[in-house]
Design a protein around this motif. Structure first.
Motif, PDB file in Angstrom:
ATOM      1  N   HIS A  24       0.830  -0.864  -0.088  1.00  0.00           N
ATOM      2  CA  HIS A  24       0.002   0.008  -0.100  1.00  0.00           C
ATOM      3  C   HIS A  24       0.757   1.350   0.266  1.00  0.00           C
ATOM      4  O   HIS A  24       0.203   2.386   0.205  1.00  0.00           O
ATOM      5  CB  HIS A  24      -0.951  -0.234   1.160  1.00  0.00           C
ATOM      6  CG  HIS A  24      -1.985  -1.142   1.230  1.00  0.00           C
ATOM      7  ND1 HIS A  24      -3.072  -1.165   0.335  1.00  0.00           N
ATOM      8  CD2 HIS A  24      -2.044  -2.481   1.855  1.00  0.00           C
ATOM      9  CE1 HIS A  24      -3.910  -2.382   0.428  1.00  0.00           C
ATOM     10  NE2 HIS A  24      -3.109  -2.925   1.535  1.00  0.00           N
ATOM     11  N   SER A  25       2.058   1.199  -0.208  1.00  0.00           N
ATOM     12  CA  SER A  25       3.002   2.431  -0.239  1.00  0.00           C
ATOM     13  C   SER A  25       2.548   3.177  -1.730  1.00  0.00           C
ATOM     14  O   SER A  25       2.177   2.628  -2.681  1.00  0.00           O
ATOM     15  CB  SER A  25       4.369   1.992  -0.255  1.00  0.00           C
ATOM     16  OG  SER A  25       5.173   3.073  -0.679  1.00  0.00           O
ATOM     17  N   GLN A  26       2.734   4.359  -1.523  1.00  0.00           N
ATOM     18  CA  GLN A  26       2.537   5.222  -2.672  1.00  0.00           C
ATOM     19  C   GLN A  26       4.026   5.619  -3.496  1.00  0.00           C
ATOM     20  O   GLN A  26       3.921   6.205  -4.622  1.00  0.00           O
ATOM     21  CB  GLN A  26       1.595   6.425  -2.555  1.00  0.00           C
ATOM     22  CG  GLN A  26       0.282   6.166  -2.109  1.00  0.00           C
ATOM     23  CD  GLN A  26      -0.195   5.375  -3.245  1.00  0.00           C
ATOM     24  OE1 GLN A  26      -0.325   5.903  -4.462  1.00  0.00           O
ATOM     25  NE2 GLN A  26      -0.843   4.134  -2.995  1.00  0.00           N
ATOM     26  N   SER A  53      -3.802  -2.688  -5.355  1.00  0.00           N
ATOM     27  CA  SER A  53      -3.651  -1.688  -4.277  1.00  0.00           C
ATOM     28  C   SER A  53      -3.647  -0.190  -4.844  1.00  0.00           C
ATOM     29  O   SER A  53      -3.468   0.622  -3.926  1.00  0.00           O
ATOM     30  CB  SER A  53      -2.641  -1.857  -3.374  1.00  0.00           C
ATOM     31  OG  SER A  53      -1.381  -1.801  -3.979  1.00  0.00           O
ATOM     32  N   ARG A  55      -0.863   0.790  -6.576  1.00  0.00           N
ATOM     33  CA  ARG A  55       0.448   1.292  -6.382  1.00  0.00           C
ATOM     34  C   ARG A  55       1.112   1.784  -7.680  1.00  0.00           C
ATOM     35  O   ARG A  55       0.802   0.923  -8.762  1.00  0.00           O
ATOM     36  CB  ARG A  55       1.307   0.048  -5.782  1.00  0.00           C
ATOM     37  CG  ARG A  55       2.937   0.649  -5.509  1.00  0.00           C
ATOM     38  CD  ARG A  55       3.528  -0.104  -4.370  1.00  0.00           C
ATOM     39  NE  ARG A  55       4.812   0.589  -3.976  1.00  0.00           N
ATOM     40  CZ  ARG A  55       5.629   0.412  -3.372  1.00  0.00           C
ATOM     41  NH1 ARG A  55       5.653  -0.857  -2.657  1.00  0.00           N
ATOM     42  NH2 ARG A  55       6.895   0.901  -3.256  1.00  0.00           N
ATOM     43  N   PRO A  56       1.679   2.896  -7.913  1.00  0.00           N
ATOM     44  CA  PRO A  56       2.288   3.167  -8.979  1.00  0.00           C
ATOM     45  C   PRO A  56       3.426   2.319  -9.435  1.00  0.00           C
ATOM     46  O   PRO A  56       4.280   1.800  -8.567  1.00  0.00           O
ATOM     47  CB  PRO A  56       2.949   4.697  -8.747  1.00  0.00           C
ATOM     48  CG  PRO A  56       2.190   5.243  -7.563  1.00  0.00           C
ATOM     49  CD  PRO A  56       1.961   3.901  -6.651  1.00  0.00           C
TER      50      PRO A  56
END
Length: 471
Positions: A24-26, A53, A55-56
């Motif tokens: 879930h980090s961006q 999620s 995420r990029p």
């Protein structure tokens, strides 16, 4: 009733991604995409994992300029990324190419370009598509006389200092290339076949050709325990990746035990304390192992060329005694006392060939001497080694400098604004430049104390402008 069909390839790769990454980090994930089957499968698998999620993911393609069609291939990669709705960057290896040693030079350039782009994007992790088939090829190459080590599932970027704070993840090492090609073909996805892979002038192509005649087409997954063989290669460059970096090899895969710290280590690293964190040198126990000593030398010296095995062995033999001595290795100065040793940057070259001041661009991070990260906060700031200029420092800094070991002083950064201000930002906070030592962070990464993204040092909260390198 709907029957769910299990995808063994996606499951195997997803397990690695779950273990190593923060779902879930961006922070973006950077994926190296050459357009070949391995990297294309990785790109699709990572994109699918990240989509759940939001995420990029950013695809990065290196155009080496070694093939007539390389520019067209890079554009095809851009189209592949666009098909998945992912941004893409083309990175070009420019300048004159070497006439010999092209694979090694291309590998080093590729890692540097990819790491620098990842840093600019704010990515802490660069994913690469090495497979179990690559491990088999590397083993065959070593059998033919090569010293190429195995790729590891996780480790610091081999590019230094471009790759500082960036970690490389290779989640396909448990799969063979044929399984990935079947996976792509089953989804109607086509890839690029590089003719260099069949050029028998190159050692890897010869190894691939030899292995093709003995491969078992029914086996698609590398047996557990055979996926990470690099720990057996300690004799090849003392466990360092021969290309350029300090990859200390030990099993750190999902389900594997954490790295067992050598005697004398506490927490995440040796108890060097503030010395390593701030002043740029290391204090280590005398009974250090070969891989740890090699890493300490490179980190304290800010260099990237591994020490010769015979020189490293000779130094370890001396350390096995109780004699105090001073020696140099791989750009480092080792001062051994009865029960510990100090590892510094060797400053002899600074006195023989003084470096002229270098102007720093405002707000652009650069690496000084491979050991200190500097960012000028004012215009006209210049930096040079402190060697020979200690008398220019303010009295309080001169006093602080005298408290340091003599060997640690001359290689510290000295900055000036050209208007009479002289300061060492490592000795005291500076109004014109921010500074931090990279030695401890690099050393901890080399020893495997950072085994997943959550433990990685942030590159930058919102990315980092392209920085330079000061020698």
């Amino acid at each position: 009733m709907t029957v769910q069909v299990r995808d063994p390839v996606a499951s195997a790769v997803g397990a690695v991604l779950d273990a190593r990454l923060e779902r879930h980090s961006q922070a973006p994930l950077a994926v190296a995409l050459s357009g070949g089957s391995d990297s294309l499968a990785l790109f699709h698998l990572v994109s699918g994992w990240a989509r759940l999620s939001g995420r990029p993911v950013v695809a990065l393609t290196v155009d080496h300029g070694l093939q007539p069609d390389s520019a067209a291939w890079a554009q095809r990669c851009a189209a592949m990324a666009a098909d998945r709705g992912r941004p893409h960057r083309i990175l070009r290896w420019e300048g004159q190419k070497p006439k010999t040693g092209i694979p090694a030079a291309a590998r080093a350039a590729r890692h540097a370009l990819l790491a620098q782009a990842a840093r600019e994007l704010g990515a802490r992790v660069l994913l690469m598509g090495h497979t179990g088939s690559d491990l088999a090829e590397s083993a065959a190459m070593r059998g033919a006389g090569s010293t190429l080590p195995d790729a590891r599932e996780w480790g610091p970027s081999p590019a230094w200092p471009e790759g500082r704070g960036v970690f490389v993840l290779r989640p396909l090492l448990g799969l063979k290339r044929g399984a990935l090609q079947d996976w792509l073909a089953g989804r109607g996805i086509t890839w690029i076949d590089d003719p260099a892979n069949l050029d028998l002038r190159f050692a890897r192509a010869r190894a691939r050709h030899t292995l093709a005649s003995t491969a078992n087409p029914k086996t698609s997954v590398i047996p557990e325990g055979a996926q990470r063989l690099s720990g057996t290669q300690e004799g090849q460059g003392a466990g360092l990746e021969a290309a350029s970096n300090i990859e200390i090899t030990h099993p750190l895969g999902p389900g594997s035990p954490r790295f067992s710290a050598p005697a004398g280590m506490t927490g995440r690293g040796w108890s060097s304390g503030v010395e390593a964190e701030r002043w740029g040198y290391l204090v280590l126990p005398r009974d250090i192992g070969s891989r740890e000593l090699a890493a300490a030398c490179l980190c304290a010296a800010g260099t990237s060329t591994p020490p010769r095995t015979d020189s490293l062995t000779a130094l370890l033999t001396r350390l096995a005694t109780s004699e105090p001595f001073t020696a140099t290795l791989a750009g480092a100065r080792i001062e051994a006392a009865a029960d510990h040793l100090h590892v510094f940057r060797e400053t002899g070259e600074l006195s023989r060939r003084p470096s002229p001041p270098t102007v720093l661009s405002r707000h652009t991070p650069v690496v000084f001497d491979g050991r200190f990260d500097l960012t000028a906060t004012a215009p006209g700031v210049r930096v040079q080694p402190l060697w020979g200029y200690a008398a220019h420092l303010p009295k309080a800094q001169q006093t602080a400098l005298k408290a340091l070991p003599a060997a640690a002083r001359g290689s510290l950064p000295l900055v000036t604004d050209g208007a009479g201000l002289w300061t060492c930002p490592i000795l005291a906070a500076s109004p014109i430049v921010r500074a931090r030592s990279l030695v401890q962070a690099r050393f901890e990464a080399a020893l495997g104390f950072i085994s997943r993204e959550a433990e990685a040092y942030p590159v930058a909260e919102h990315g980092e402008a392209a920085g330079g390198v000061l020698s």
